[in-house]
Scaffold this active site. Structure first.
Site, PDB file in Angstrom:
ATOM      1  N   SER A 138       0.854  -1.188   0.000  1.00  0.00           N
ATOM      2  CA  SER A 138       0.000   0.000   0.000  1.00  0.00           C
ATOM      3  C   SER A 138       0.884   1.232   0.000  1.00  0.00           C
ATOM      4  O   SER A 138       2.080   1.140   0.331  1.00  0.00           O
ATOM      5  CB  SER A 138      -0.858   0.002   1.272  1.00  0.00           C
ATOM      6  OG  SER A 138      -1.587   1.204   1.386  1.00  0.00           O
ATOM      7  N   TYR A 151      -2.527  -0.023  10.794  1.00  0.00           N
ATOM      8  CA  TYR A 151      -2.623  -0.615   9.450  1.00  0.00           C
ATOM      9  C   TYR A 151      -1.314  -0.397   8.690  1.00  0.00           C
ATOM     10  O   TYR A 151      -0.808  -1.315   8.028  1.00  0.00           O
ATOM     11  CB  TYR A 151      -3.809   0.021   8.716  1.00  0.00           C
ATOM     12  CG  TYR A 151      -3.942  -0.324   7.252  1.00  0.00           C
ATOM     13  CD1 TYR A 151      -4.494  -1.542   6.847  1.00  0.00           C
ATOM     14  CD2 TYR A 151      -3.557   0.581   6.252  1.00  0.00           C
ATOM     15  CE1 TYR A 151      -4.641  -1.849   5.495  1.00  0.00           C
ATOM     16  CE2 TYR A 151      -3.703   0.281   4.908  1.00  0.00           C
ATOM     17  CZ  TYR A 151      -4.246  -0.926   4.526  1.00  0.00           C
ATOM     18  OH  TYR A 151      -4.390  -1.222   3.186  1.00  0.00           O
TER      19      TYR A 151
HETATM   20  N1  LIG Z   1      -8.734   0.136  -1.433  1.00  0.00           N
HETATM   21  C1  LIG Z   1      -7.617   0.819  -1.234  1.00  0.00           C
HETATM   22  O1  LIG Z   1      -7.605   2.059  -1.309  1.00  0.00           O
HETATM   23  C2  LIG Z   1      -6.335   0.087  -0.926  1.00  0.00           C
HETATM   24  C3  LIG Z   1      -5.174   0.865  -0.848  1.00  0.00           C
HETATM   25  C4  LIG Z   1      -3.977   0.228  -0.570  1.00  0.00           C
HETATM   26  C5  LIG Z   1      -3.932  -1.132  -0.403  1.00  0.00           C
HETATM   27  N2  LIG Z   1      -5.085  -1.872  -0.476  1.00  0.00           N
HETATM   28  C6  LIG Z   1      -4.973  -3.322  -0.277  1.00  0.00           C
HETATM   29  O2  LIG Z   1      -5.579  -4.004  -1.354  1.00  0.00           O
HETATM   30  C7  LIG Z   1      -6.037  -5.284  -0.923  1.00  0.00           C
HETATM   31  C8  LIG Z   1      -7.476  -5.478  -1.347  1.00  0.00           C
HETATM   32  O3  LIG Z   1      -8.272  -4.523  -0.674  1.00  0.00           O
HETATM   33  P1  LIG Z   1      -9.649  -3.921  -1.240  1.00  0.00           P
HETATM   34  O4  LIG Z   1      -9.524  -2.440  -1.129  1.00  0.00           O
HETATM   35  O5  LIG Z   1      -9.993  -4.539  -2.517  1.00  0.00           O
HETATM   36  O6  LIG Z   1     -10.622  -4.367  -0.056  1.00  0.00           O
HETATM   37  P2  LIG Z   1     -12.016  -5.160  -0.041  1.00  0.00           P
HETATM   38  O7  LIG Z   1     -12.483  -5.114   1.361  1.00  0.00           O
HETATM   39  O8  LIG Z   1     -12.909  -4.649  -1.113  1.00  0.00           O
HETATM   40  O9  LIG Z   1     -11.554  -6.640  -0.426  1.00  0.00           O
HETATM   41  C9  LIG Z   1     -10.762  -7.427   0.436  1.00  0.00           C
HETATM   42  C10 LIG Z   1     -11.238  -8.864   0.352  1.00  0.00           C
HETATM   43  O10 LIG Z   1     -10.418  -9.653   1.219  1.00  0.00           O
HETATM   44  C11 LIG Z   1     -11.268 -10.567   1.874  1.00  0.00           C
HETATM   45  N3  LIG Z   1     -10.721 -11.030   3.135  1.00  0.00           N
HETATM   46  C12 LIG Z   1     -10.501 -10.288   4.257  1.00  0.00           C
HETATM   47  N4  LIG Z   1     -10.067 -11.078   5.245  1.00  0.00           N
HETATM   48  C13 LIG Z   1     -10.013 -12.331   4.743  1.00  0.00           C
HETATM   49  C14 LIG Z   1      -9.652 -13.583   5.307  1.00  0.00           C
HETATM   50  N5  LIG Z   1      -9.264 -13.686   6.576  1.00  0.00           N
HETATM   51  N6  LIG Z   1      -9.707 -14.684   4.519  1.00  0.00           N
HETATM   52  C15 LIG Z   1     -10.116 -14.580   3.228  1.00  0.00           C
HETATM   53  N7  LIG Z   1     -10.493 -13.416   2.651  1.00  0.00           N
HETATM   54  C16 LIG Z   1     -10.432 -12.304   3.400  1.00  0.00           C
HETATM   55  C17 LIG Z   1     -12.572  -9.803   2.100  1.00  0.00           C
HETATM   56  O11 LIG Z   1     -13.670 -10.676   2.346  1.00  0.00           O
HETATM   57  C18 LIG Z   1     -12.688  -9.018   0.792  1.00  0.00           C
HETATM   58  O12 LIG Z   1     -13.430  -9.727  -0.163  1.00  0.00           O
HETATM   59  C19 LIG Z   1      -5.833  -5.305   0.606  1.00  0.00           C
HETATM   60  O13 LIG Z   1      -4.641  -6.001   0.902  1.00  0.00           O
HETATM   61  C20 LIG Z   1      -5.680  -3.832   0.943  1.00  0.00           C
HETATM   62  O14 LIG Z   1      -4.950  -3.626   2.127  1.00  0.00           O
HETATM   63  C21 LIG Z   1      -6.279  -1.288  -0.745  1.00  0.00           C
END
Ligand SMILES: NC(=O)c1ccc[n+]([C@@H]2O[C@H](COP(=O)([O-])OP(=O)(O)OC[C@H]3O[C@@H](n4cnc5c(N)ncnc54)[C@H](O)[C@@H]3O)[C@@H](O)[C@H]2O)c1
Length: 254
Positions: A138, A151
């Site tokens: 991230s 986080y």
């Molecule tokens: N959205 C952002 O702005 C952003 C920015 C930087 C990094 N990220 C990273 O991107 C990745 C995806 O995030 P996103 O924004 O798509 O979030 P999101 O919440 O839309 O999707 C995350 C998915 O991970 C699944 N998940 C969570 N815990 C789990 C577990 N224990 N076992 C199995 N599945 C699990 C959730 O059910 C969900 O479907 C994450 O690692 C997040 O930290 C996101």
């Protein structure tokens, strides 16, 4: 190095993970997806199959190493990409943070990400074709402030692990590479998620800026095609964040 073969995505029921799975399916690559959320995962699976692409799916908690290994065994054919994407965001002042919330974030964002690497790596090493592990870091891997600090600590750990893994895989000279993705704000459900007792980062604030998951997936695949180790979804923002953190750290050394 451009990879071919199946694309594995953890956390594919929502957001970036779903978009990565659909992006891979549009390239006509077999897809293998898992998540703890059954409805969302089924929807992603439907989307992949509607594109006429083979889809292996598994509903389990990515912290469950036995379930993860069983899922990996079900992925057919050569694997080209493994996205360790599942992640959670909780927000709290460090001094108020409960150990359970910190542990929860580290278990998923760091420990399960590491198990995803160690589960798939032997299979990737045994394949002659090039492949890549892709770890979701991230912008938070490079900064830390306020209630985001816990986080950020998990995402700093991802960046550190990715660098270690890169050095190891480079030294091996084998077919497996690693990339780390540092997204800026992507409009997903991650900002709206909260467990009991957790603070919620306001979804409207987070979603007013940012890019869509599909745009993020497009930029991530473009970065992989370039063979980048560090992939920014917001290349106009990340260098400023990295520089500001570096300069602030240097000032502390005086
Ligand atoms: N959205 C952002 O702005 C952003 C920015 C930087 C990094 N990220 C990273 O991107 C990745 C995806 O995030 P996103 O924004 O798509 O979030 P999101 O919440 O839309 O999707 C995350 C998915 O991970 C699944 N998940 C969570 N815990 C789990 C577990 N224990 N076992 C199995 N599945 C699990 C959730 O059910 C969900 O479907 C994450 O690692 C997040 O930290 C996101």
């Amino acid at each position: 190095v451009v990879t071919s073969g199946a694309v594995v995505v953890t956390g594919a029921a929502s957001g970036i993970g779903r978009a990565l799975a659909l992006r891979a399916a549009r390239d006509r690559r077999p897809v293998a997806i898992c998540d703890v959320a059954p409805e969302g995962l089924a929807e992603t699976e439907r989307g992949v199959r509607e594109l006429g692409v083979e889809c292996t799916s598994g509903v389990f908690d990515v912290r469950d190493e036995a379930a993860l290994a069983a899922f990996a065994d079900r992925v057919p054919g050569p694997i080209g990409l493994v996205f360790a994407n599942a992640g959670v965001l909780r927000s709290a002042a460090v001094s108020q943070l409960s150990p359970a919330v910190l542990r929860f974030m580290f278990e998923i964002n760091v420990f399960a990400l590491h198990s995803t690497v160690t589960t798939f790596l032997p299979r990737l090493r045994a394949q002659p074709s090039p492949s890549r592990m892709v770890l979701l870091g991230s912008t938070a891997s490079f900064e830390s402030a306020g209630e985001g600090a816990p986080y950020c600590a998990t995402k700093h750990a991802v960046w550190a692990l990715a660098q270690g893994l890169r050095d190891e895989l480079d030294a091996e000279g084998g077919p497996v590479g690693v990339s780390v993705v540092a997204p800026g704000v992507v409009r997903t459900a991650i900002f709206a998620t909260a467990d009991e007792g957790d603070r919620v980062i306001s979804a409207p604030a987070a979603s007013s800026g940012g890019i869509t998951p599909d745009e993020a997936a497009e930029r991530i695949f473009a970065g992989l095609d370039r063979g980048a180790f560090l992939i920014a979804t917001h290349p106009e923002e990340l260098p400023g964040v990295v520089r500001a953190t570096f300069e602030a750290t240097m000032r502390e050394l005086v």
